[in-house]
Design a protein around this motif. Structure first.
Motif, short mmCIF file in Angstrom:
data_model
loop_
_atom_site.label_atom_id
_atom_site.label_comp_id
_atom_site.label_asym_id
_atom_site.label_seq_id
_atom_site.Cartn_x
_atom_site.Cartn_y
_atom_site.Cartn_z
N UNK A 92 -82.89 33.34 28.14
CA UNK A 92 -81.47 33.63 28.01
C UNK A 92 -80.98 33.15 26.64
N UNK A 93 -79.75 33.51 26.33
CA UNK A 93 -79.06 32.87 25.21
C UNK A 93 -78.36 31.64 25.78
N UNK A 94 -78.58 30.51 25.13
CA UNK A 94 -78.00 29.25 25.58
C UNK A 94 -76.83 28.88 24.66
N UNK A 95 -75.74 28.51 25.30
CA UNK A 95 -74.52 28.14 24.58
C UNK A 95 -74.09 26.73 24.96
N UNK A 96 -73.55 26.00 23.99
CA UNK A 96 -72.86 24.76 24.34
C UNK A 96 -71.36 25.00 24.16
N UNK A 97 -70.60 24.25 24.91
CA UNK A 97 -69.16 24.45 24.90
C UNK A 97 -68.44 23.13 25.17
N UNK A 98 -67.22 23.03 24.68
CA UNK A 98 -66.39 21.85 24.89
C UNK A 98 -65.37 22.13 25.98
N UNK A 99 -65.34 21.21 26.96
CA UNK A 99 -64.37 21.35 28.04
C UNK A 99 -63.05 20.73 27.60
N UNK A 100 -61.99 21.13 28.24
CA UNK A 100 -60.66 20.60 27.91
C UNK A 100 -60.49 19.17 28.39
N UNK A 101 -61.36 18.72 29.28
CA UNK A 101 -61.20 17.42 29.92
C UNK A 101 -62.41 16.53 29.68
N UNK A 102 -62.28 15.28 30.13
CA UNK A 102 -63.33 14.30 29.91
C UNK A 102 -64.46 14.44 30.93
N UNK A 103 -64.13 14.98 32.12
CA UNK A 103 -65.14 15.11 33.16
C UNK A 103 -65.72 16.52 33.12
N UNK A 104 -66.99 16.62 33.42
CA UNK A 104 -67.66 17.90 33.21
C UNK A 104 -67.68 18.74 34.47
N UNK A 105 -67.93 20.00 34.26
CA UNK A 105 -68.02 20.98 35.34
C UNK A 105 -69.00 22.07 34.91
N UNK A 106 -69.66 22.68 35.87
CA UNK A 106 -70.56 23.79 35.57
C UNK A 106 -69.84 25.14 35.63
N UNK A 107 -68.56 25.09 35.88
CA UNK A 107 -67.74 26.29 35.84
C UNK A 107 -67.22 26.48 34.43
N UNK A 108 -67.36 27.67 33.88
CA UNK A 108 -67.03 27.90 32.48
C UNK A 108 -65.54 28.05 32.21
N UNK A 109 -64.74 28.14 33.26
CA UNK A 109 -63.33 28.48 33.08
C UNK A 109 -62.51 27.53 32.22
N UNK A 110 -62.87 26.26 32.20
CA UNK A 110 -62.05 25.29 31.47
C UNK A 110 -62.72 24.83 30.19
N UNK A 111 -63.66 25.59 29.69
CA UNK A 111 -64.28 25.31 28.40
C UNK A 111 -63.62 26.23 27.38
N UNK A 112 -63.06 25.63 26.35
CA UNK A 112 -62.25 26.44 25.45
C UNK A 112 -62.82 26.60 24.04
N UNK A 113 -63.91 25.92 23.74
CA UNK A 113 -64.57 26.12 22.46
C UNK A 113 -66.07 26.29 22.70
N UNK A 114 -66.64 27.32 22.05
CA UNK A 114 -68.02 27.70 22.30
C UNK A 114 -68.79 27.81 20.98
N UNK A 115 -70.08 27.53 21.06
CA UNK A 115 -70.96 27.79 19.94
C UNK A 115 -71.40 29.25 19.93
N UNK A 116 -72.24 29.57 18.96
CA UNK A 116 -72.66 30.97 18.79
C UNK A 116 -73.88 31.30 19.63
#
Length: 124
Positions: A92-116
């Motif tokens: 797959x293509x693997x992406x890292x992303x920054x969540x809006x909050x301090x606690x993590x989640x595997x749901x992508x909905x609250x991640x607002x910045x993504x790598x390429x």
């Protein structure tokens, strides 16, 4: 400027290992959770792993538990994903992303910045 840059992908044989890196800039890891996601052709994006802002909480998708390990080095502004015992279905293509909050989640909905993204291909 806020950025996330992934690297470390490549072609590996089944059973092999890769370590992905996500170098961040423009913010500090101490205040945001970071997640790793992947998307294979024709499939929806899937949450793979995440790490809280403190580094003390990590989560993994069932499909990668026991094989992948997420970690971070705040001094280097980098989050890692160590992937062992790779399978063809990890391709797959693997992406890292920054969540809006301090606690993590595997749901992508609250991640607002993504790598390429970085391509991982597991094949013999």
């Amino acid at each position: 400027q806020l950025q996330l840059v992934e690297s470390g992908g490549g072609l590996v044989q089944p059973g092999g290992s890769l370590r992905l890196s996500c170098v961040v800039s423009g913010f500090t890891l101490d205040y945001y959770a970071i997640g790793w996601f992947r998307q294979a052709p024709g499939k929806e994006r899937e949450g793979v792993s995440c790490i809280s802002s403190s580094g003390g909480i990590t989560k993994y998708a069932d499909s990668v538990k026991g094989r992948f390990t997420i970690s971070r080095d705040s001094a280097k502004n980098t989050v890692y994903l160590q992937m062992n015992s790779l399978k063809p279905e990890d391709t797959a293509i693997y992406y890292c992303a920054r969540r809006r909050f301090m606690y993590c989640s595997l749901s992508s909905g609250e991640y607002n910045y993504w790598g390429q993204g970085t391509q991982v291909t597991v094949s013999s």
